[in-house]
Design a protein around this motif. Sequence first.
Motif, PDB file in Angstrom:
ATOM      1  N   PHE A  92       0.831  -1.203   0.000  1.00 48.33           N
ATOM      2  CA  PHE A  92       0.000   0.000   0.000  1.00 48.33           C
ATOM      3  C   PHE A  92       0.872   1.263   0.000  1.00 48.33           C
ATOM      4  O   PHE A  92       0.587   2.227  -0.716  1.00 48.33           O
ATOM      5  N   VAL A  93       1.947   1.235   0.794  1.00 57.61           N
ATOM      6  CA  VAL A  93       2.881   2.373   0.815  1.00 57.61           C
ATOM      7  C   VAL A  93       3.435   2.611  -0.584  1.00 57.61           C
ATOM      8  O   VAL A  93       3.630   3.756  -1.009  1.00 57.61           O
ATOM      9  N   TRP A  94       3.674   1.528  -1.334  1.00 52.81           N
ATOM     10  CA  TRP A  94       4.188   1.678  -2.693  1.00 52.81           C
ATOM     11  C   TRP A  94       3.239   2.525  -3.550  1.00 52.81           C
ATOM     12  O   TRP A  94       3.678   3.325  -4.361  1.00 52.81           O
ATOM     13  N   THR A  95       1.910   2.350  -3.372  1.00 54.95           N
ATOM     14  CA  THR A  95       0.982   3.106  -4.208  1.00 54.95           C
ATOM     15  C   THR A  95       1.156   4.609  -4.011  1.00 54.95           C
ATOM     16  O   THR A  95       0.999   5.388  -4.958  1.00 54.95           O
ATOM     17  N   PHE A  96       1.498   5.019  -2.788  1.00 53.41           N
ATOM     18  CA  PHE A  96       1.756   6.436  -2.527  1.00 53.41           C
ATOM     19  C   PHE A  96       3.070   6.866  -3.175  1.00 53.41           C
ATOM     20  O   PHE A  96       3.149   7.947  -3.785  1.00 53.41           O
ATOM     21  N   LEU A  97       4.100   6.029  -3.067  1.00 54.37           N
ATOM     22  CA  LEU A  97       5.387   6.349  -3.697  1.00 54.37           C
ATOM     23  C   LEU A  97       5.239   6.440  -5.211  1.00 54.37           C
ATOM     24  O   LEU A  97       5.806   7.334  -5.853  1.00 54.37           O
ATOM     25  N   GLU A  98       4.464   5.524  -5.761  1.00 56.16           N
ATOM     26  CA  GLU A  98       4.193   5.515  -7.198  1.00 56.16           C
ATOM     27  C   GLU A  98       3.584   6.847  -7.635  1.00 56.16           C
ATOM     28  O   GLU A  98       4.008   7.445  -8.638  1.00 56.16           O
ATOM     29  N   TYR A  99       2.610   7.320  -6.894  1.00 57.90           N
ATOM     30  CA  TYR A  99       1.957   8.595  -7.193  1.00 57.90           C
ATOM     31  C   TYR A  99       2.965   9.745  -7.117  1.00 57.90           C
ATOM     32  O   TYR A  99       3.007  10.608  -8.005  1.00 57.90           O
ATOM     33  N   CYS A 100       3.774   9.765  -6.048  1.00 59.73           N
ATOM     34  CA  CYS A 100       4.741  10.859  -5.857  1.00 59.73           C
ATOM     35  C   CYS A 100       5.791  10.873  -6.957  1.00 59.73           C
ATOM     36  O   CYS A 100       6.128  11.941  -7.494  1.00 59.73           O
ATOM     37  N   PHE A 101       6.320   9.697  -7.295  1.00 59.38           N
ATOM     38  CA  PHE A 101       7.298   9.627  -8.388  1.00 59.38           C
ATOM     39  C   PHE A 101       6.694  10.161  -9.674  1.00 59.38           C
ATOM     40  O   PHE A 101       7.308  10.973 -10.377  1.00 59.38           O
ATOM     41  N   HIS A 102       5.495   9.692  -9.995  1.00 63.61           N
ATOM     42  CA  HIS A 102       4.875  10.065 -11.265  1.00 63.61           C
ATOM     43  C   HIS A 102       4.558  11.553 -11.325  1.00 63.61           C
ATOM     44  O   HIS A 102       4.801  12.223 -12.328  1.00 63.61           O
ATOM     45  N   ARG A 103       4.043  12.083 -10.233  1.00 69.99           N
ATOM     46  CA  ARG A 103       3.631  13.484 -10.241  1.00 69.99           C
ATOM     47  C   ARG A 103       4.816  14.455 -10.159  1.00 69.99           C
ATOM     48  O   ARG A 103       4.878  15.427 -10.920  1.00 69.99           O
TER      49      ARG A 103
END
Length: 237
Positions: A92-103
């Motif tokens: 679940f933490v990865w989904t937040f990191l994924e968003y931050c990297f992409h944005r």
Amino acid sequence: MAGKEFTVDLNKPLVFQVGHLGETYQEWVHTPIVTEESPRFFESDFLEMLTRTVWWVVPVVWLPVAFYFIRMSYTMGLALPLVVALSVVGAFVWTFLEYCFHRFLFHLDTNSYWGNTFHYLIHGCHHKHPMDGLRLVIPPAEAAILALMFWNLYGILFTLSTRPVMFGGGLIGYVLYDMIHYYVHHGQPTRQSIKSLKKYHLNHHFRIQDKGFGITTTLWDRVFGTLPKTKAADKKS
């Protein structure tokens, strides 16, 4: 020659050309070429090889690593239910990191030579050639560098026994991210939930490129107000 005076030759290696576009780079890179052709990046065959990865390499390489780290926490004394729960939390933490990297990283607004070159390598190439199936998932060498960075960061954030399982759960989240990303570009989903995810992501590529930064979930776009409007909502407004 730079900016409006420079034209990228798509028949030549691209990486060291795009920097010359200057302030016109952002417009160029966000005007997609919708073919499955995999353009050449480098003159060097070795460097070129490092930029191309078939999708199945990701689970083959990273799932065994993920389960190794998850098992490590179990052998260090964590109860099995806690190991399972923390694995889910790590993913679940990865989904937040994924968003931050992409944005915040993948959508940097660059205009300098090296800024454009860096952006093209990490994400711009995917927006220019969104159907290039060999550059959709992260190459193992690049992923290994990122994994090492997060392993060291997790050493600061978590205890000795919880660090491996959080890291392993994060790797599982990453594998899901790359597999879902590949599928929404090249798959033909029949389930409505996946159809919606495909539409949501392709909206990011072809309609509203400054919103819709999630891949595996729309959750963080909803939390941070970057969920793109539907076409119907746009017409009403």
